[in-house]
Design a protein around this motif. Structure first.
Motif, PDB file in Angstrom:
ATOM      1  N   GLY A 191      25.421  -0.803  13.406  1.00  0.00           N
ATOM      2  CA  GLY A 191      25.435  -2.388  13.358  1.00  0.00           C
ATOM      3  C   GLY A 191      26.186  -2.027  11.833  1.00  0.00           C
ATOM      4  O   GLY A 191      27.212  -1.359  11.866  1.00  0.00           O
ATOM      5  N   ASN A 192      26.033  -3.001  10.630  1.00  0.00           N
ATOM      6  CA  ASN A 192      26.845  -3.207   9.500  1.00  0.00           C
ATOM      7  C   ASN A 192      25.695  -2.378   8.282  1.00  0.00           C
ATOM      8  O   ASN A 192      26.406  -2.551   7.712  1.00  0.00           O
ATOM      9  N   GLN A 193      24.566  -2.050   8.930  1.00  0.00           N
ATOM     10  CA  GLN A 193      23.920  -1.839   7.755  1.00  0.00           C
ATOM     11  C   GLN A 193      24.136  -0.635   7.540  1.00  0.00           C
ATOM     12  O   GLN A 193      23.651   0.201   6.270  1.00  0.00           O
ATOM     13  N   ARG A 194      23.662   0.690   8.446  1.00  0.00           N
ATOM     14  CA  ARG A 194      22.759   0.947   8.170  1.00  0.00           C
ATOM     15  C   ARG A 194      23.993   2.627   8.674  1.00  0.00           C
ATOM     16  O   ARG A 194      24.627   2.445   9.797  1.00  0.00           O
ATOM     17  N   VAL A 195      23.875   4.179   8.494  1.00  0.00           N
ATOM     18  CA  VAL A 195      24.352   5.107   9.031  1.00  0.00           C
ATOM     19  C   VAL A 195      23.037   6.163   9.552  1.00  0.00           C
ATOM     20  O   VAL A 195      22.221   6.162   8.604  1.00  0.00           O
ATOM     21  N   ILE A 196      23.004   6.496  10.742  1.00  0.00           N
ATOM     22  CA  ILE A 196      22.552   7.361  11.225  1.00  0.00           C
ATOM     23  C   ILE A 196      23.243   8.738  11.752  1.00  0.00           C
ATOM     24  O   ILE A 196      24.747   8.618  12.079  1.00  0.00           O
ATOM     25  N   ILE A 197      22.641   9.627  10.987  1.00  0.00           N
ATOM     26  CA  ILE A 197      22.899  11.173  11.053  1.00  0.00           C
ATOM     27  C   ILE A 197      22.462  12.031  11.863  1.00  0.00           C
ATOM     28  O   ILE A 197      21.012  11.817  11.632  1.00  0.00           O
ATOM     29  N   SER A 198      22.817  12.225  12.872  1.00  0.00           N
ATOM     30  CA  SER A 198      22.146  13.756  13.907  1.00  0.00           C
ATOM     31  C   SER A 198      21.999  15.130  12.713  1.00  0.00           C
ATOM     32  O   SER A 198      23.045  15.673  11.846  1.00  0.00           O
ATOM     33  N   ALA A 199      21.484  15.462  12.771  1.00  0.00           N
ATOM     34  CA  ALA A 199      20.891  16.894  12.287  1.00  0.00           C
ATOM     35  C   ALA A 199      20.448  17.875  13.089  1.00  0.00           C
ATOM     36  O   ALA A 199      19.634  17.619  14.079  1.00  0.00           O
ATOM     37  N   PHE A 200      20.457  18.880  12.776  1.00  0.00           N
ATOM     38  CA  PHE A 200      20.056  19.785  13.807  1.00  0.00           C
ATOM     39  C   PHE A 200      19.502  21.392  13.165  1.00  0.00           C
ATOM     40  O   PHE A 200      20.601  21.417  11.846  1.00  0.00           O
ATOM     41  N   ILE A 201      18.105  21.303  13.010  1.00  0.00           N
ATOM     42  CA  ILE A 201      17.528  22.478  12.277  1.00  0.00           C
ATOM     43  C   ILE A 201      17.546  23.620  13.753  1.00  0.00           C
ATOM     44  O   ILE A 201      16.845  23.425  14.673  1.00  0.00           O
ATOM     45  N   GLN A 202      17.672  24.803  13.598  1.00  0.00           N
ATOM     46  CA  GLN A 202      17.648  25.920  14.400  1.00  0.00           C
ATOM     47  C   GLN A 202      15.996  26.436  14.249  1.00  0.00           C
ATOM     48  O   GLN A 202      15.498  25.549  14.127  1.00  0.00           O
ATOM     49  N   GLU A 203      16.077  26.880  15.328  1.00  0.00           N
ATOM     50  CA  GLU A 203      14.935  27.296  16.224  1.00  0.00           C
ATOM     51  C   GLU A 203      13.916  27.595  15.205  1.00  0.00           C
ATOM     52  O   GLU A 203      13.132  27.352  15.034  1.00  0.00           O
ATOM     53  N   GLN A 204      14.809  28.831  14.331  1.00  0.00           N
ATOM     54  CA  GLN A 204      13.112  29.470  13.480  1.00  0.00           C
ATOM     55  C   GLN A 204      12.718  28.673  12.311  1.00  0.00           C
ATOM     56  O   GLN A 204      12.231  28.830  11.890  1.00  0.00           O
ATOM     57  N   TYR A 205      13.123  27.608  11.722  1.00  0.00           N
ATOM     58  CA  TYR A 205      13.259  26.559  11.022  1.00  0.00           C
ATOM     59  C   TYR A 205      12.282  25.757  11.893  1.00  0.00           C
ATOM     60  O   TYR A 205      12.249  24.444  10.578  1.00  0.00           O
ATOM     61  N   ALA A 206      12.403  25.508  13.107  1.00  0.00           N
ATOM     62  CA  ALA A 206      12.480  24.018  13.593  1.00  0.00           C
ATOM     63  C   ALA A 206      10.815  23.266  13.443  1.00  0.00           C
ATOM     64  O   ALA A 206      10.641  22.204  13.025  1.00  0.00           O
ATOM     65  N   ARG A 207      10.278  24.807  13.006  1.00  0.00           N
ATOM     66  CA  ARG A 207       8.569  23.656  12.394  1.00  0.00           C
ATOM     67  C   ARG A 207       8.185  23.324  10.768  1.00  0.00           C
ATOM     68  O   ARG A 207       6.775  23.585  10.699  1.00  0.00           O
ATOM     69  N   LEU A 208       9.293  23.672  10.457  1.00  0.00           N
ATOM     70  CA  LEU A 208       9.238  22.977   9.028  1.00  0.00           C
ATOM     71  C   LEU A 208       9.325  21.355   8.749  1.00  0.00           C
ATOM     72  O   LEU A 208       8.608  21.189   7.788  1.00  0.00           O
ATOM     73  N   VAL A 209      10.120  20.917   9.800  1.00  0.00           N
ATOM     74  CA  VAL A 209       9.980  19.281   9.883  1.00  0.00           C
ATOM     75  C   VAL A 209       8.708  18.663  10.258  1.00  0.00           C
ATOM     76  O   VAL A 209       8.225  19.356  11.509  1.00  0.00           O
ATOM     77  N   LYS A 210       8.315  17.975   9.264  1.00  0.00           N
ATOM     78  CA  LYS A 210       6.872  17.585   9.496  1.00  0.00           C
ATOM     79  C   LYS A 210       7.286  16.250  10.172  1.00  0.00           C
ATOM     80  O   LYS A 210       8.166  15.149   9.166  1.00  0.00           O
ATOM     81  N   LYS A 211       6.210  15.331  10.331  1.00  0.00           N
ATOM     82  CA  LYS A 211       6.369  13.980  11.053  1.00  0.00           C
ATOM     83  C   LYS A 211       6.390  13.173   9.174  1.00  0.00           C
ATOM     84  O   LYS A 211       7.172  11.699   9.396  1.00  0.00           O
ATOM     85  N   ASN A 212       5.714  13.598   8.513  1.00  0.00           N
ATOM     86  CA  ASN A 212       5.946  12.778   6.848  1.00  0.00           C
ATOM     87  C   ASN A 212       6.666  13.583   6.269  1.00  0.00           C
ATOM     88  O   ASN A 212       6.759  13.450   5.049  1.00  0.00           O
ATOM     89  N   SER A 213       7.498  13.831   6.850  1.00  0.00           N
ATOM     90  CA  SER A 213       9.003  14.680   5.919  1.00  0.00           C
ATOM     91  C   SER A 213       9.749  13.969   5.209  1.00  0.00           C
ATOM     92  O   SER A 213       9.920  13.004   6.499  1.00  0.00           O
ATOM     93  N   HIS A 214      10.301  14.182   3.747  1.00  0.00           N
ATOM     94  CA  HIS A 214      10.740  13.291   3.609  1.00  0.00           C
ATOM     95  C   HIS A 214      12.042  14.014   3.463  1.00  0.00           C
ATOM     96  O   HIS A 214      12.269  15.622   3.076  1.00  0.00           O
ATOM     97  N   PHE A 215      13.703  13.589   3.233  1.00  0.00           N
ATOM     98  CA  PHE A 215      15.241  14.159   3.635  1.00  0.00           C
ATOM     99  C   PHE A 215      16.078  13.588   2.519  1.00  0.00           C
ATOM    100  O   PHE A 215      15.160  12.049   1.977  1.00  0.00           O
ATOM    101  N   TRP A 216      16.507  13.703   1.297  1.00  0.00           N
ATOM    102  CA  TRP A 216      17.074  13.869   0.562  1.00  0.00           C
ATOM    103  C   TRP A 216      18.609  14.724   0.662  1.00  0.00           C
ATOM    104  O   TRP A 216      18.798  15.534   1.093  1.00  0.00           O
ATOM    105  N   ASN A 217      19.063  13.224  -0.509  1.00  0.00           N
ATOM    106  CA  ASN A 217      20.654  13.890  -0.021  1.00  0.00           C
ATOM    107  C   ASN A 217      21.233  14.573  -1.600  1.00  0.00           C
ATOM    108  O   ASN A 217      20.005  14.161  -2.112  1.00  0.00           O
ATOM    109  N   VAL A 218      21.353  15.846  -1.573  1.00  0.00           N
ATOM    110  CA  VAL A 218      21.443  16.617  -2.422  1.00  0.00           C
ATOM    111  C   VAL A 218      22.786  17.299  -2.575  1.00  0.00           C
ATOM    112  O   VAL A 218      23.523  18.874  -2.953  1.00  0.00           O
ATOM    113  N   SER A 219      23.769  15.858  -2.283  1.00  0.00           N
ATOM    114  CA  SER A 219      25.470  16.722  -2.217  1.00  0.00           C
ATOM    115  C   SER A 219      25.724  17.013  -3.761  1.00  0.00           C
ATOM    116  O   SER A 219      25.179  15.678  -4.439  1.00  0.00           O
TER     117      SER A 219
END
Lengths: 879, 210
Positions: A191-219
């Protein structure tokens, strides 16, 4: 005999075993040939847009680093749009050469997101292959871009939503605890409001991403600059360049699945929760996004955003999760910056880092949290005890403003709350508040004085400079001076602010002073503030000098300190001091200098009289001209003199050589014939010499051959001689005669008589009378007789010689030189002493012894002979 | 006039030549009096051996020429060079004298050797009317020059040993080197094993022109 061996017959081999060798070689060759035929590669053709970087016979086809083919030939295609590259693939690659197999040229590529294909730098470009499914084919179209990373069945693809891309890019790493566990695969606008970023997490770390994980930008780089130091933090070097995303993982939650959507926060703090509260304030000066909220010096939160509301500014603040429990209903927030005062700088780092919101938790945890808190502008008053409020009045503002300190003995005890005009706009009112523990200092007669930063006191005692601290300079300060009374101040009374301690003491002193008024003929050279001395100590000052038109004189109001009031009870006089009192006489010059302050300002002195003297009306005393006049309570008289007298002011009035009075002023009268002199008679003599028949005469130097009379008048000027009178009438006006009347200086019991002559000759006042060459008397005066036919001369004989002269005495003129020249008698020169030669003289001879019978009576007239008979000089009676 | 064969002449004289040390021995001896090697009047089996070896060498010459003889890795690029392509590369690299030497040593000499030996063996086996003297001269030339073919192999082994910089520059021998070495070895052996007296035995008086 030797044994003959039978020869060994070896049968000739037909084929030696050497023929094995060619057979082996043949077999080997055959085997090699068959193998090479069997393993010959598959030739495929790939169409590339350009042959840049592709070399015939050199460029290899690689899959996952494994060489699976080689370019055999490059040719341009028919349309001249690209090149056909013939590649000989390894025979084992046959199953991969399908319709969906992708080929692309790998060249070294360096970009912000990373460096790719570094191996191609050494080995040259190569063609990469990504096998796909489909039918076997031999013609392929090369991809222009490497295909996106293949997502295998391993790993997790998630989506992050954000309102900004935030310097992320394809390939930006995803970190968990700073370990790269994945990367951004792609991004798109929604739309006009949001940017959707697709990210890939490697297999061995995939279990770290939980349903309530928070993501933040560390650029990028996070720089925390404070006065304690600069802290630069970043996730990794890659995140500085390529951006990065970090996430949190909660152990107890479920693992996220492919396609789960998360929100991308801007920073860790916003991501990780906490409590949000609203702060309202009138204006947001000093409050910015990121302003810290501090409790006891520890950051417990920060401001997220601020926005304008209808009647102020509302800021959204976020408390960190671990401190969220501090927030209570009655917590107080206030804004504090660096506190710069001249007594020191507190929290100077806030000058750079910005103001800080301080927080004080309250104790009320039961009531529900309000929706918003108000931001105070200054710290709450922790000491809830009541402060003492006080009101001061002052005639004008002494440079004190709100916020000034109130001090006692230079210790701050309170502060000025407000300064304003009184309701009737006539005076200035100050509101003070004092700390409760100092409230007891206020007495009913306390007063306040303002402190000045710099006080310079220059007086005749010296110059003193007093400096206070700089706070006084900037804000002003008010000092409390306790009074001496013991009664505390009543509740509603106001105290006064004086401009200085001196003004205050003067004010109070003036309330304790005795006032009286003196009458003076002139301003007496004094002014307000002129000191009043008693025995050269200052006892008071002159309050004012006023001209009274009605009586045409000056009223001088004095203020004398109360402690000297007993002096005023005794008989006293005031006189004015002259700065310098010079009395010059032939005995010497006397210089008396008044005390210097009195000399500059003029001063009045108080003196006590003897107790028996009368004191005139206490309320309106006279101011005398000088000490002598005052102390003697001189009385004024007026003298009229002929104009030719050379009398000046300050001339003395003498009787027989003692000063009994003083001329104060000599004035020419209108008729130009007479002078009027005002003079004072000293108090004790006033009675004698103010009788109506006193005689005043002018005494002037008389220099003649006979001698000098009153020579001191040459220096001091003529003075007035007086003879007392006997009448009982008193008068104050006398006519001064130029010469003394006769018998003016004659002793009481001198023998007085009169000499008569036809001619005055060289007789004059003072002409001596000689008896046997010794002066025994003199002529005192002369006058014409009433008939005008002779001259009467008053003479006297000194008392000790008075027995020498009796009725048988003869007087003859002995002046000059008598020269008798006859033709035949010859010249006879007769002269007396030199004195008689110059001044004239009278000789006397007595025939008989003085007895009772021929004693002279006063006023006897003798004839003055001109020539002495011879026999007279032979009289020598025993006296 | 009776022309007697060489062999007969030897037998008549009762002499036997040791093939090893060339010592003339009396024929009644079984071993050489100098080197103790076995004495033989003639070795007829040597012909077969020589043929076998020659044929093996000829067979092996094919892979020696077709397979790469060196594998050169230059900055990551691997390059297989056959003998011929190596010579061509040398020529293109402006190293003509070396190319000529390698050509002579690696191509010319083996071929000439094989053909020459084949001719010699043919002359023995099939009684070809070729001048024995010429054949003998040729044989001696072949035998002497044969060893110099090893030059190429020495070059390769030195190159392999010295050029050893990993991915940057590396040389390794490839299969052809083995084959080539075998070729040279076998031709040498073939020349060695052959009993050259057999050539002279085939001489018939009527054919002897020299």
């Amino acid at each position: 005999m030797t044994q003959i061996e039978s020869p060994k017959v070896v049968k000739k081999k037909l084929f030696s075993p050497i023929w094995l060798l060619p057979i082996v070689a043949l077999a080997l060759g055959a085997w090699l040939g068959i193998k090479s035929i069997k393993e010959s590669g598959i030739e495929i053709q790939i169409h590339f847009p350009s042959a840049t970087g592709i070399d015939v016979g050199k460029t290899l086809v690689k899959y996952q680093g494994l060489t699976v083919g080689k370019v055999k030939d490059i040719g341009i295609d028919e349309d001249l749009k690209g090149v056909n590259v013939k590649v000989m693939m390894d025979y084992r690659a046959k199953p991969f050469l399908n319709k969906e197999t992708l080929f692309w040229l790998v060249t070294p590529k360096a970009s912000i997101t990373g460096v790719e294909g570094l191996d191609a730098l050494f080995s040259g470009n190569y063609i990469a292959i990504q096998p796909g499914k489909g039918n076997t084919t031999a013609f392929f179209e090369a991809e222009r871009q490497p295909p996106p990373m293949q997502v295998g069945s391993e790993g997790v693809m998630i989506e992050l939503t954000s309102d900004k891309l935030g310097s992320l890019d394809v390939g930006s790493p995803i970190f968990f605890r700073q370990i790269p566990v994945g990367s951004v695969v792609s991004y798109r606008l929604d739309g006009n409001q949001r940017v959707i970023i697709s990210a890939f997490i490697q297999e061995q770390y995939a279990r770290l991403v939980k349903k309530n994980s928070h993501f933040w930008n560390v650029s990028g780089v996070k720089i925390d600059a404070s006065l304690t130091g600069v802290k630069v933090s970043s996730e990794s070097l890659a995140s500085i360049l390529a951006g990065g995303v970090s996430f949190s993982s909660d152990d107890n939650a479920d693992i996220a699945k492919n396609g789960d959507v998360f929100s991308l926060y801007d920073s860790e703090t916003t991501a990780l929760g906490g409590i949000e509260i609203n702060l309202t304030m009138a204006d947001a000066n000093g409050v910015d996004k990121g302003t810290r909220i501090v409790y006891r010096g520890i950051n417990i939160g920060s401001i997220l955003s601020k926005q304008l509301t209808a009647n102020g500014v509302m800021a959204v603040a976020k408390f960190e999760p671990q401190y969220a429990s501090l927030l209570t209903n009655d917590g107080v927030f206030w804004l504090e910056g660096a506190d710069i005062s001249l007594s020191g700088i507190k929290n100077p780092e806030r000058l750079l880092t910005g103001s800080v919101i301080n927080f004080l938790p309250g104790i009320n945890t039961k009531t529900a949290m309000p929706s918003s808190f108000a931001l105070q502008s200054k710290a709450p008053d922790l000491l809830q005890s009541k402060k003492r409020l006080l009101t001061l009045t002052s005639a004008e503002n002494m440079g004190i403003s709100a916020g000034a300190e109130v001090r006692f003995k230079q210790i701050p005890i309170g502060s000025v709350l407000a300064v304003k005009l009184t309701k009737d706009l006539s005076a200035v009112e100050y509101q003070l508040e004092l700390q409760p523990e100092f409230a007891s200092l206020i007495r009913s007669d306390s007063y306040f004085v303002p402190e000045s930063a710099l006080t310079v006191n220059a007086s005749l005692d010296g110059v003193s400079v007093k400096a206070r601290d700089f706070t006084t300079l900037t804000q002003g300060a008010v000092s409390l001076v306790q009074g001496h009374s013991d009664t505390p101040l009543a509740a509603n009374n106001a105290l006064t602010l004086f401009s200085s301690v001196e003004a205050a003491t003067a004010f109070y002193a003036s309330q304790q002073q005795v006032h009286l008024t003196l009458i003076s003929q002139d301003g007496a050279d004094v002014s307000q503030g002129s000191p009043i001395y008693y025995k050269k100590m200052q006892i008071g000052t002159v309050d004012s000098v006023n001209w009274q038109s009605k009586t045409e004189d000056f009223a001088i109001k004095l203020a004398i300190d109360k402690q000297f009031q007993p002096l005023l009870k005794k008989p006293h006089v005031f006189w004015r001091n002259s700065a310098v009192d010079i009395s010059a006489s032939l005995a010497g010059i006397d210089v008396a200098v008044a005390p210097l302050q009195g000399a500059l300002k003029g001063s009045i002195s108080l003196g006590l009289l003897d107790s028996k003297d009368k004191v005139s009306n206490a309320a309106h005393l006279k101011l005398y001209e000088s000490k002598q006049l005052a102390l003697t309570q001189a009385q004024a008289i007026r003298l009229t003199l002929p104009v030719s007298s050379k009398l000046t002011a300050k001339a003395a009035i003498r009787y027989q050589g003692h000063q009994v009075g003083e001329v104060s002023q000599v004035k020419l009268n209108d008729d130009l014939n007479t002078l009027t002199a005002t003079a004072y008679l000293y108090g004790e003599y006033a009675e004698h010499f103010s009788r109506s028949d006193c005689e005043y005469h002018l005494v002037d130097a008389q220099i003649s051959l006979a001698g000098i009379k009153a020579p001191e008048t040459l220096l001091t000027g003529p003075y007035i001689g007086v003879l007392p009178g006997t009448s009982s009438q008193k008068t104050t006006h006398f006519v001064v005669s130029l010469a003394a009347s006769s018998y003016a200086n004659v002793a009481e019991d001198a023998l007085k008589f009169t000499l008569e002559d036809t001619n005055l000759g060289s007789m004059k006042v003072g002409t001596p009378i000689f008896f046997r060459g010794i002066k025994v008397g003199q002529i005192d005066g002369y006058r014409l007789s009433t008939q005008g036919n002779s001259v009467l001369m008053q003479a006297h004989i000194e008392p000790q010689y008075s027995h020498l002269v009796n009725q048988s005495s003869q007087f003859w003129d002995a002046s000059g030189i008598k020269v008798d020249v006859g033709l035949f008698s010859g010249a006879q020169i007769e002269a007396g002493s030199l004195e008689t030669l110059l001044a004239g003289g009278i000789n006397v001879a007595t025939k008989d012894t003085t007895q009772e019978g021929n004693r002279l009576a006063t006023g006897t007239v003798f004839r003055l002979q001109h020539k002495a008979e011879n026999e007279w000089q032979e009289w020598a009676p025993a006296q | 006039m009776v022309i007697v064969s060489m062999k007969q002449q030897e037998i008549d004289l009762g002499l036997c030549l040791c093939r090893v040390c060339r010592q003339l021995n009396t024929s009644d001896r079984t071993h050489c009096q100098r080197c103790e090697s076995a004495l033989q009047v003639r070795d007829y089996a040597s012909l077969q051996k020589s043929w076998a070896l020659l044929i093996t060498a000829a067979i092996l010459l094919i892979p020696a020429n077709l397979y790469p003889i060196t594998m050169l890795t230059n900055q990551g690029q691997v390059r297989h060079d056959t003998i011929f392509s190596g010579i061509v590369h040398l020529v293109h690299s402006d190293m003509l004298p070396i190319a000529i030497i390698v050509f002579i040593a690696s191509i010319l000499v083996p071929w000439v050797k094989i053909i020459g030996l084949a001719t010699y063996l043919c002359a023995i086996s099939f009684n070809l009317p070729i001048s024995k003297k010429k054949l003998m001269v040729g044989f001696h030339v072949i035998e002497w020059i044969g060893r110099w073919s090893m030059l190429d192999l020495f070059v390769i082994s030195l190159t392999v040993a010295l050029v050893n910089m990993g991915q940057l520059l590396d040389a390794k021998p490839a299969p052809a080197a083995t084959a080539f070495a075998l070729v040279i070895l076998l031709t040498q052996l073939a020349a060695k094993v052959l009993d050259t007296r057999l050539l002279w035995d085939r001489l018939e008086p009527q054919d002897d022109t020299n």
